[in-house]
Design a protein around this motif. Sequence first.
Motif, short mmCIF file in Angstrom:
data_model
loop_
_atom_site.label_atom_id
_atom_site.label_comp_id
_atom_site.label_asym_id
_atom_site.label_seq_id
_atom_site.Cartn_x
_atom_site.Cartn_y
_atom_site.Cartn_z
N ALA A 20 5.20 9.68 0.81
CA ALA A 20 6.06 9.48 1.79
C ALA A 20 5.92 7.99 2.58
N TRP A 21 4.87 7.44 2.55
CA TRP A 21 4.66 6.22 3.34
C TRP A 21 4.27 5.02 2.32
N GLN A 22 5.12 3.86 2.58
CA GLN A 22 4.57 2.78 2.05
C GLN A 22 4.47 1.47 3.18
N PHE A 23 3.50 0.66 2.86
CA PHE A 23 3.29 -0.42 3.76
C PHE A 23 3.32 -1.60 3.22
N ASP A 24 4.07 -2.66 3.36
CA ASP A 24 4.00 -4.08 2.98
C ASP A 24 3.63 -4.99 3.80
N LEU A 27 0.83 -1.26 -0.10
CA LEU A 27 -0.07 -0.18 -0.21
C LEU A 27 1.00 1.25 -0.14
N VAL A 28 0.85 2.18 -1.17
CA VAL A 28 1.43 3.44 -1.07
C VAL A 28 0.52 4.29 -0.62
N LEU A 79 8.80 -6.18 10.51
CA LEU A 79 8.58 -7.23 11.37
C LEU A 79 8.19 -8.30 10.93
N ALA A 80 8.44 -9.48 11.57
CA ALA A 80 8.35 -11.03 11.13
C ALA A 80 7.75 -11.88 12.04
N TYR A 81 7.16 -12.69 11.67
CA TYR A 81 6.40 -13.73 12.59
C TYR A 81 6.60 -15.18 11.88
N VAL A 82 7.25 -16.28 12.56
CA VAL A 82 7.43 -17.35 12.06
C VAL A 82 6.71 -18.40 13.23
N LEU A 122 5.52 -7.75 8.05
CA LEU A 122 4.90 -6.27 8.14
C LEU A 122 5.94 -5.32 7.97
N GLY A 123 6.01 -4.42 6.89
CA GLY A 123 7.04 -3.49 6.80
C GLY A 123 6.34 -2.21 6.63
N MET A 124 7.10 -1.06 7.09
CA MET A 124 6.72 0.27 6.86
C MET A 124 7.84 0.97 6.48
N GLU A 125 7.77 2.10 5.36
CA GLU A 125 8.82 2.61 4.89
C GLU A 125 8.58 4.27 4.77
N TRP A 126 9.27 5.12 5.27
CA TRP A 126 9.10 6.50 5.22
C TRP A 126 10.22 7.06 4.62
N ARG A 127 9.51 8.10 3.60
CA ARG A 127 10.75 8.87 2.80
C ARG A 127 9.99 10.20 2.37
#
Length: 182
Positions: free
Chosen positions: A26-30, A21-22, A97-100, A76-81
Motif C-alpha cells: 500500500a505504501w511507497q516513498f520517494d 522505498l516500497v 513536497l519540494a525544497y529549492v 519527498l513523495g508519499m503514495e498510498w494505494r
Amino acid sequence: QLGYVNLPTAEIPGVELELTLVASDAWQFDASLGWNDAEISEATELRLENDDGDVFVTPVEKGARLPLTPDLSASLGMEWRPRGQLLNSQPFARLDLAYVGEVVTNLEGFESVIGQAGVTTQDAYETGDIRFGLEGEHWSGSFFVRNIWDERAVTFRSNRWAEPRLSILQPRTYGLQFRYAF
C-alpha cells in the motif's frame, strides 16, 4: 542583450541521490537530494561587443556563483494505494513536497544591461502538492491541489531593459483530471 554566455572556467561538481522505498503493498516513498557547487573555477574575463562596435570587458572572479543553480534541492513523495477496490478501480492518494535552495540570478556585474547592478539573490522556497484519485484498467480520475501553502516564491528575476520583472510560482491551484487510454 539578454542572452546566454558560456564561460570555459564554469564548473558544476555535484551529487544527486534518488531513493524509492516500497514499504508495503500500500505504501511507497520517494526522495531525492541534489547538491551542486556551481561556480567559476578560475578568474576570467568576459568580452562583449554591442551593435556600435563598443567592446566591454568585465572580469569574472574565481568562486563567483553561477546563476539559477541552487546549491541544495530536495523532494519527498508519499503514495498510498489501499487494498481493495472502489467503483471497480484502485483508489490512491499522493503527497509531494519540494525544497529549492537559494539562487543568484546573475554573475557579479552582469545583467541584461552591461555593467548594471550587483548580484541579485532569490530566496529558497518550499512547496507541496496533493492528489486523490481512482485508477481503472483504461482510465484514471483525480482531484489535485498544487502549491498547497500558496507559496509566492520568485522563480526568475530579470531586469531586461532596466525594468525589474519577476516570475513567481503558480499560485495554489485546484483541479480535476480525467484520462482515458484508447
